[in-house]
Design a protein around this motif. Sequence first.
Motif, mmCIF file in Angstrom:
data_model
loop_
_atom_site.group_PDB
_atom_site.id
_atom_site.type_symbol
_atom_site.label_atom_id
_atom_site.label_comp_id
_atom_site.label_asym_id
_atom_site.label_seq_id
_atom_site.Cartn_x
_atom_site.Cartn_y
_atom_site.Cartn_z
ATOM 1 N N PHE A 1 39.390 17.305 -10.726
ATOM 2 C CA PHE A 1 38.657 17.505 -11.950
ATOM 3 C C PHE A 1 37.318 17.205 -11.942
ATOM 4 N N TRP B 1 34.085 19.500 -12.579
ATOM 5 C CA TRP B 1 33.418 19.090 -13.727
ATOM 6 C C TRP B 1 31.904 19.283 -13.416
ATOM 7 N N VAL C 1 30.839 5.848 -16.277
ATOM 8 C CA VAL C 1 30.692 7.129 -16.636
ATOM 9 C C VAL C 1 29.670 7.793 -15.816
ATOM 10 N N THR D 1 28.961 13.715 -20.677
ATOM 11 C CA THR D 1 29.399 12.941 -19.816
ATOM 12 C C THR D 1 30.929 13.047 -19.599
ATOM 13 N N VAL D 2 31.473 12.360 -18.677
ATOM 14 C CA VAL D 2 32.835 12.205 -18.545
ATOM 15 C C VAL D 2 33.261 10.957 -17.662
ATOM 16 N N SER D 3 34.252 10.301 -17.843
ATOM 17 C CA SER D 3 34.611 9.051 -17.341
ATOM 18 C C SER D 3 36.323 9.095 -16.793
ATOM 19 N N ILE E 1 39.260 7.395 -18.837
ATOM 20 C CA ILE E 1 40.358 8.209 -19.265
ATOM 21 C C ILE E 1 41.755 7.332 -18.947
ATOM 22 N N MET F 1 38.373 12.674 -28.402
ATOM 23 C CA MET F 1 37.208 13.053 -27.883
ATOM 24 C C MET F 1 36.500 14.148 -28.906
ATOM 25 N N LEU G 1 35.588 8.545 -28.445
ATOM 26 C CA LEU G 1 35.347 8.546 -27.075
ATOM 27 C C LEU G 1 34.578 9.422 -26.282
ATOM 28 N N ARG G 2 33.580 9.730 -27.022
ATOM 29 C CA ARG G 2 32.299 10.711 -26.787
ATOM 30 C C ARG G 2 32.079 10.566 -25.293
ATOM 31 N N LEU G 3 31.741 9.146 -24.764
ATOM 32 C CA LEU G 3 31.009 9.131 -23.583
ATOM 33 C C LEU G 3 32.423 9.342 -22.464
ATOM 34 N N PHE G 4 33.410 9.288 -22.835
ATOM 35 C CA PHE G 4 34.649 9.424 -21.774
ATOM 36 C C PHE G 4 34.766 10.745 -21.387
ATOM 37 N N GLY G 5 34.379 12.013 -22.321
ATOM 38 C CA GLY G 5 34.535 12.982 -21.764
ATOM 39 C C GLY G 5 34.140 14.025 -23.095
ATOM 40 N N LEU H 1 35.049 19.933 -21.747
ATOM 41 C CA LEU H 1 35.692 20.087 -20.422
ATOM 42 C C LEU H 1 36.851 19.015 -20.164
ATOM 43 N N ALA H 2 36.758 17.802 -20.626
ATOM 44 C CA ALA H 2 37.599 16.720 -20.507
ATOM 45 C C ALA H 2 38.942 17.081 -21.644
#
Lengths: 493, 682, 265, 315
Positions: free
Chosen positions: B412, B416, B530, B540-542, B546, D83, D93-97, D100-101
């Motif tokens: 992923f 991403w 992140v 961003t994604v983390s 998660i 999200m 949880l904007r920062l975590f995804g 796409l998440a």
Amino acid sequence: MKRDTPFTLLTNGSALSWSDVPEWPLTEFLGNVGAELDRGERLSGLFGVPEGDALRIVAVLAFDAGNTLAVGRSQPFSGSFPALTATHAQAHLFEREIWEQHGVVPENHPWLKPVRKDHGAGPAVGDFFRVDGSEIHEVAVGPVHAGIIEPGHFRFQCAGEEVLHLEIALGFQHRGIEEAVTGGPHRATVYQMETVAGDTTIAHTTAYANALEALAGTEAPLRAQWLRAIALELERLANHTGDLGALAGDVAFLPTASACGKIRGDFLNLTALLCGNRFGRGLVRPGGCPLDCDAERLSQLRKRLETALAEVQQAAAWLWDAASVRTRFEHTGHLHAKQAAEIGLVGPAARACGLVRDVRFDHPTGWHRFAQVPVSVWPDGDVFARARVRWLEIQRSGDFLREQLDAVPEGETMAPLPALAPNSLAVALVEGWRGEVCHVALTGVDGTLRRYKITDPSFHNWTGLALALRNQAISDFPLCNKSFNLSYCGFDL
Amino acid sequence: MMESSAILLTFTLWVYVAGMAGALLFQRAERLANAVGFGLAALGGACGVVFSVSSLAAGQGMTITPVTLWSGPIPGVRFVVEADALSCFFVLVVSLVGLAISVFSLGYVRTYYGRKNVGVMACVFNALLLVTTLVFIAGNLWMFLIAWELMALLAYGMVSFEHEDRETRQAGVLFFIMSHLDAACVLLGFLVLAQAAGGFSFASFRGIGASLSPQQRDVAFVLFVFGFGIKAGIVPLHIWLPVAHPVAPSNISALMSGVLIKTGIYGLVRVCFEFLGPPPMWWGASLLAVGTVSAVLGVLYALMEHDLKRLLAYHSIENIGIILMGLGASLMFLHTGHAVLASLALIAGLYHTINHATFKALLFLGAGAVLHATHTRNMEEMGGLAKRMRWTALFFLVGAVAISALPPLNGFVSEWLTYQSLLHGFGTTTSLVRLMFPLGGAMLALTGALAAACFVKAFGITFLAQPRSDHARDAHEASLPMLIGQGVLTAACVFLGLFPTVFLKLLDPITLQLTGHQLSQQLTMANGLVLSGVAAQGGTVSTLGIMLMFGCLLPVPLALWAVFARKARTRIAPTWDCGQRALTPHMEYTATGFSKPLRMIFKALFRPRREVQREYDFSPYFATTLRFESHMEEVFLTRIYRPVNYGLLRLSRRLRALQAGSLQAYLIYIFVTLVALLLFAL
Amino acid sequence: MFVQDTLLNRLKRGCETMAYPKGAAPALPDRHGGALRVDAARCDAKCGACVTVCPTEAIARPAGKPVALDLGRCIFCAECVTVCPTKAITRTGDHRMAVRRREDLVLGDASKEQVRLAQALDEKLRRLFGRSLRLRQVSAAGCNACEADTNVLGTIGWDLGRFGIQFVASPRHADGLLITGPVSKNMELALKKTYAAVPDPKIVIAVGACAIAGGPFIGHPQHHNGTSALLPVDLYIPGCPPHPLTILDGLLRLLGRLDEPTGIR
Amino acid sequence: MNFDPLTFLGQTLALLLLAPLLSGCIKNWKAKLQNRRGPRPWQVYFDIAKFLRKDMVISEHASWIFSLAPYVVFLTALLAGLMVPMISAPAPLRLFGGVLAVIGLLALGRFFLALSGLDPASAFGGMGSSREMTISAIAEPAMMLAIFTVAITAGSTDLSQIAQSTQSATWKLLNPAHVLAFAAMFVVLLAETGRIPVDNPATHLELTMIHEAMLLEYSGRYLAFMEWGAAIKQLVLMTLLVNVFFPVGLAGPQASAAALGISLVAYLVKLLALSAVVVIVETTNAKMRLFRVPDLLSTAFVLAALAMLSTFLFG
């Protein structure tokens, strides 16, 4: 017009003495039956009558074109008999039934499997037909189905979503009615006739009444025959409306599905208006109809009939108007006219393939001798055709009821039934809403019922469903099944 | 500092050599040969990992000094080794996967005791690791080509290791031909460069493209794409991959799919980013297009397979396609001058390279363990293995989730990053070519979803429900070393998935060297928790976040359980079968049945043909037997390779007429050629 | 186009669901007759006219005691009502017939002239199923009349869904079985497997004379004369077929959703 | 790292409570459109509460995947919901995804749901899984292209950023790109949540089910989590459609209480309007033949491609 046939001809709802039935040695008898079938006649009944430890086979043929029936019997034999099914597919279930009930083996029958029970182990056991191929997998939809429906076992051979072969195993509803009737008619017999197939009560009980009246040499009073015809058409209206609603429900078309569900209840309540029971229990008895209806009740029936017919007209209009429904109905579960004729389909399933077969038209009896209901036919043989045939029959039954309720005959509705003639055979055909109901009664020396054979229209039509599913998507099976809407208990007796 | 890593590198190479020698020496004592051979290979892998991580971590401090390994008797032919950042990254890939596979092989090769020569296998395995490492760290053309050729030969040896059945031998021959095709193309490409650079050392090749004429650069580029493309297995040059990989022993298939096809990617990156100078737009666009096509076709063909290892081989093509999408986008950004975006796309490509190496090797090892237990590759005969091979099922599931690019694992993260680069690509140019980016994104999404469908099928049919054959019924769990091997790779997948920011630091020296930018700072936020895109608010994604949130939200269902269902009991009962007698394995869904709807939807590509034979004695209504077969057409094989093949054969047959056998004819030929040469010389 | 047509029609007709149980119950057909009532005083011990005429031997004549009519075996053919010289057996026109215990259906003793109507489930089950009951229907040799009248409860007129009662496809989702038909021997295995597949706590409802005691086929060797031979039954709803109103009344009574007092007689 | 627990808890509770209510409302309205009273909107709460209390029957062939799947489906739906902006633009949880998440999490839930369908070795579960994965595979590119259209105009994959940038230029809502993207997402919504033209949620017939077929083997609290997870997934997709593609009335990052109130009302109104449209589509259409569903989804793909082209043409 008389045709040169070795069989004895008789009209629907009449009786003849057991000795008048022509008798031949086994092979000659089967040859004669085969010859008639080759001429395009239809097999309404083929069953065994035990004589001591030997067995006679009796054949009841329907000469639709000649508007007459024909009967014949074989001399007593035992052991085995050459199967007709090899050359005439419509005899296949009858011969399996003879094998199961009497133990005589039909030689080189291509599909010799039990019809209702597997000799003590319950139905749907043993080896089912298997398609060989590495990617084939079986889908077994067992006796207990989703939703509120009778039990039956369907074994699909699938390559992914496509059905290559469907085999149907029934027998779960077997209650042993024919065994119970022998030596009758007992106290419970007429109630058992009413519940051979609960949604076809009027047709089965009328056939039973006609057979006994034929054996007794009388006929029901005219007003009773009129009342029976009215009840028969009401039953047809209720079931066809229910089917249109169920077909719409199976393709998730909610407007028609919800409307027709309610309208079916209204039609059932019309029957309840006549006899108190929504399914017509107690309306028909041998000898006539015990409950008479005064003018006020009939006018109320007429008024409520009009509103119900108007509502079903509206609901059906939505169904035919919706393009999304039409794409689902057309070209699904297709049957050719030739196939339908060869396997001997009856009722709306046959008329949807373009075959003109209707007992009210071919072999009129009772009130249908005086008032005609046109035959509803549609050519294509797919789900759409079966739905259209149902819609045509609703309209024509509605017209018939309007016409009959405006001209009510006078007179008694119930006459005492004299004793049954000994050693005589009676055949009674009635056009139930699923098709031709055939009751054959044979009295013994003392006038009691020595052998009583019931053939529900579903007995002819289940093979049609198995054929209609070949090379179809398995997700279309419920739709095809509901377009036939066959009776499980009528088949299992 | 440089001295210690060079020593570590040479020590790693010598360990491999020792492994080879040890394995050959103890051939007779299989158990000992296995232990020594694969033990030393594991040691070499470990050293390789330490070397590459330490040198990449050193980052800017790394000075690249070519070291002459061996200068042979022929003047001018010297084998030079030069470990720069890119080489170290790929050495990390080969060593990590090599380590895991060696440990796995300690248990896996026990099946070959008494049947095959385990010593030779261990020796060739060590040699493969050695030679592949040399390919990555080759400093000059001689070293690179010799190592490349040896790699092909050794791999051929391993592909036809079980040469008993014909299918393996044919696969080996096809692999051999295709390997030499790509070796030829690569050689021609390098000759074009060498002719301009005057020497054979890679140092002289750097930036040589500027001095070449545009036509020559394009020719070189096409040759390199063909050469490295065949080795990487991009569509339409992929036909050997799904044939060769499945027939090799599973540990070797894991090595080939995990590492050997990465040499093609290494070659492309080295050539396109360093040697050929500033790329024109169509280079990047063509790589992006080929990558997209490879990704979609790879996964579609994988869906139709019910041979577990062929399915995984086709997935290698898909993932190579995704890597190429990253590289292609990077080249396009280099052309339009967006260096930051170019390094982001390059990071995405490289990150997916190591991700694919880990989870593909993990899946192949899992498949090896399953094959080892059930003696069959056909998924239709498996089933119910989750209860019999508990750990292998868990590891295979982690691999399946990773390859389907599902959070929170590494597939992923790299996809991403690829999406981020494609997303920002739209704004980099105004020409129509920018529409390729969103379309590429949509096709990447289709690939991801199809991969998920394929691995639901692969995992579901293989591990779940009832066993479909006796083999599957009495399968047993893999041995301890096999589990440890898979465990190492599973840990790698989880680490690469949850801690991308930590790993990105290792990629800094590479992007600095190739595109002149270090992005790890820019991509890291919230002190490493992140991962962010390059744009300010770019999203961003983390994955770690998660996982934390999964843990944090788990009390919700558990609380509901405690409050409502404390007294509820659980009962085990037969599966609901509509009340019939019994559910047989034959009633379970089959792998082909599972993918049938997709086969019908993409029938233009697969051209499925079906034959139904119906036999009946009397009437068609009562069939006695019904047979159903359906086949799919190998489009590339029948449409491209077979015509080319036949054309060549016809041509060669016609040329044979020249060999008339009479002396006079030959003399005439000599005379004619002499005259032609003279005329040409005027 | 039919879309506007259906929506307009919808607005015109409004809600077609009946007001029951809030409002009055819809009337039974006048000739239906409803439940039977045995007036012990009127029945003189010597006469046995009704015993011989009953097709399912539902009426027994225990020595010295007034006649005992088992409503569970009765198929409501009303032969006994017409033949009884002293009008001891009469029709009450009352649709309420559902009972919890089998013996509540036997009429005739002094205090038991009429059916003892069903009490609601015990507190625990009522709290669980009170507002959400999912049933799995099993037709074990039913003649398709009881099935049809159970099915009609789902249509817009009766609208079973408004009480949270629903028929489901899989027994795993169900809270109980609704059985019709005399439980043929061929359906024995299927019924047992379906019952075993339903998670506890579960209830069983027998609808129709067949499911209670075999109906018109009583005594046939091909079936088990009703459900109680195989499964513990929580609710009996007599009739052949029971009117939809009777079935709905039984279900609501079982869930305690009927506020009018039950044990009035 | 602006992560404040208050909006986190608030949105979790909102997701948990609003989702069953929304699916209850849809069922109730469908009944109303058939002239029947139908189950009350809060009936789904009663069903879930009952399932939680009931015992469980698990198939003998099922493995540990069968027990893990309900929790994965439930938690991934919940997490994806956190999200997506519901009331105020920055989701908890904007920062975590970003988007796409969200798609990835829903795909993870579907992955385990499909596996749990195959586990008990029944043909219906296998059929359901095969159809679910096929339909989602065809729907995914259409969804991604629609999201790319909106993300490109906003230059980011962060949902709050997209919502705010679309919101800032109000005329942007009416330009063809957004309208086409909204239409494509609506078709994908019908496919993903198993609504009538694609799948019939209220059907009894196992052979026609897609989503329900995978749940046939579940009972007790596992079934409650699965149904709840499906309801939350439906709410998440609708919120995505309503707040990101049509962000009228969505409150900004540091909005005042009044703005938050308006945003809540606007959100609920938009949600119910979208549900009304879904109900009307459901009651006036028949379910499509299974092999026509890919055609429907390819029209969604074409719509999204047109949306993409129009961003290119109209800038």
